[in-house]
Design a protein around this motif. Sequence first.
Motif, mmCIF file in Angstrom:
data_model
loop_
_atom_site.group_PDB
_atom_site.id
_atom_site.type_symbol
_atom_site.label_atom_id
_atom_site.label_comp_id
_atom_site.label_asym_id
_atom_site.label_seq_id
_atom_site.Cartn_x
_atom_site.Cartn_y
_atom_site.Cartn_z
ATOM 1 N N UNK A 14 41.446 32.838 52.171
ATOM 2 C CA UNK A 14 41.121 32.873 51.017
ATOM 3 C C UNK A 14 40.658 31.737 50.712
ATOM 4 N N UNK A 15 39.284 31.539 49.981
ATOM 5 C CA UNK A 15 38.346 30.341 49.494
ATOM 6 C C UNK A 15 38.503 29.795 48.117
ATOM 7 N N UNK A 16 39.314 30.332 47.107
ATOM 8 C CA UNK A 16 39.426 30.220 45.966
ATOM 9 C C UNK A 16 41.148 29.797 45.746
ATOM 10 N N UNK A 17 41.454 28.993 44.824
ATOM 11 C CA UNK A 17 42.808 28.708 44.381
ATOM 12 C C UNK A 17 43.553 29.896 43.599
ATOM 13 N N UNK A 18 45.104 29.735 43.843
ATOM 14 C CA UNK A 18 45.657 30.657 43.203
ATOM 15 C C UNK A 18 45.603 30.483 41.567
ATOM 16 N N UNK A 124 30.392 45.559 46.405
ATOM 17 C CA UNK A 124 31.984 45.064 46.854
ATOM 18 C C UNK A 124 32.899 46.161 46.420
ATOM 19 N N UNK A 125 32.728 47.026 45.390
ATOM 20 C CA UNK A 125 33.495 47.784 44.669
ATOM 21 C C UNK A 125 34.833 47.285 44.120
ATOM 22 N N UNK A 126 34.651 46.012 44.078
ATOM 23 C CA UNK A 126 35.678 45.199 43.324
ATOM 24 C C UNK A 126 34.887 44.005 42.630
ATOM 25 N N UNK A 127 35.729 43.361 41.407
ATOM 26 C CA UNK A 127 35.387 42.208 40.886
ATOM 27 C C UNK A 127 36.666 41.242 41.128
ATOM 28 N N UNK A 128 37.488 41.663 42.203
ATOM 29 C CA UNK A 128 38.626 40.815 42.116
ATOM 30 C C UNK A 128 38.529 39.465 42.518
ATOM 31 N N UNK A 129 39.186 38.357 41.840
ATOM 32 C CA UNK A 129 39.262 37.035 42.192
ATOM 33 C C UNK A 129 40.199 36.715 43.130
ATOM 34 N N UNK A 130 40.987 37.663 43.807
ATOM 35 C CA UNK A 130 41.777 37.228 44.662
ATOM 36 C C UNK A 130 41.414 37.342 46.115
ATOM 37 N N UNK A 131 40.586 38.145 46.552
ATOM 38 C CA UNK A 131 40.169 38.412 47.818
ATOM 39 C C UNK A 131 38.529 37.710 48.087
ATOM 40 N N UNK A 132 38.486 36.457 47.690
ATOM 41 C CA UNK A 132 37.277 35.893 47.946
ATOM 42 C C UNK A 132 37.331 35.205 49.318
ATOM 43 N N UNK A 133 36.987 35.978 50.376
ATOM 44 C CA UNK A 133 37.068 35.393 51.680
ATOM 45 C C UNK A 133 35.906 35.710 52.785
ATOM 46 N N UNK A 134 34.935 36.247 52.178
ATOM 47 C CA UNK A 134 33.728 36.635 52.606
ATOM 48 C C UNK A 134 32.477 35.951 51.901
ATOM 49 N N UNK A 135 31.499 35.722 52.831
ATOM 50 C CA UNK A 135 30.133 34.887 52.078
ATOM 51 C C UNK A 135 29.842 35.561 50.937
ATOM 52 N N UNK A 189 49.354 45.437 29.357
ATOM 53 C CA UNK A 189 48.933 46.144 30.410
ATOM 54 C C UNK A 189 47.523 46.061 30.488
ATOM 55 N N UNK A 190 46.678 44.886 30.014
ATOM 56 C CA UNK A 190 45.083 44.619 30.090
ATOM 57 C C UNK A 190 44.772 44.585 31.611
ATOM 58 N N UNK A 191 43.846 45.031 31.834
ATOM 59 C CA UNK A 191 43.517 45.017 33.352
ATOM 60 C C UNK A 191 43.308 43.430 33.677
ATOM 61 N N UNK A 192 43.739 43.168 34.818
ATOM 62 C CA UNK A 192 43.908 41.744 35.298
ATOM 63 C C UNK A 192 42.695 41.203 35.576
ATOM 64 N N UNK A 193 41.695 41.693 36.171
ATOM 65 C CA UNK A 193 40.375 41.201 36.313
ATOM 66 C C UNK A 193 39.453 40.867 35.296
#
Length: 268
Positions: A14-18, A124-135, A189-193
Amino acid sequence: MNKNLSATVKQTLIKVPEVTLIFWIIKVLTTGMGEVFADFSADMLTLPLATTIAGFGLAVALGLQFKVRRYVPWIYWLAVVMVSIFGTMFADILSRRLGIPLIVSSSGFIIAQVIIFIVWYGVEKTLSFHNIRTPRREFFYWLTVIDTFALGTALGDFTAFVLHWGFLLSGIIFAILIAIPAIGYRWFKMNAIFSFWFAYIITRPLGASFTDWLSMPAKIGGLAIDRGLVSFILIVIIFAFVAYLTVKEKNANHNKQESYDGVLQANK
């Protein structure tokens, strides 16, 4: 691949911080520092020259960020700092040098951000900030970061100058606004992303409004504290936080390596 081994490898890449309280503190500090340092640099040089230098620095920082295979605190936050400085200067050139109204530039950055999100999600089918691991995901992530900084700069100037809220009131209002995603996510319960990117955008005018209040001339609502001094103090504070995160990350990587070795040994 064993599930435990796969999870360990993915976590390491993973390339970004927690996203923690320290993350948000440093983020706000970098936005404020970028704002005041950009103005300080433009005073010492010229805005076009300072922007060119900042653009080069941003390219170098992002080059380092894309080159490393995992999250490295000082490289990641160097890139954020350079985005903050360049984003401020770029937005200032649009309004101060090209005469583009702040409402127009703000709207343009908002539209650009919507387009980035649409394309990112479509690919990518997601805007998740947790899985930034590909270029590719990292490209979309940093494109979003760059646009949010420019958007935040234009938005902060719009509230301060066009709406005549001034710097302090603008900062207070943005501080209230940034509580919305925190409260919404925790209790409603607002969407996390959505919550993350909403807060990420608001941090920019939040930090910038308060540093403008500290450093701008008294005749336009500031405290007229020397911009170089404010920049220096913020840089020192950011450096201290990043140094702490570097030590913490080093210890965490050591533990991950032990876990990785342990899983490998168990699978022999």
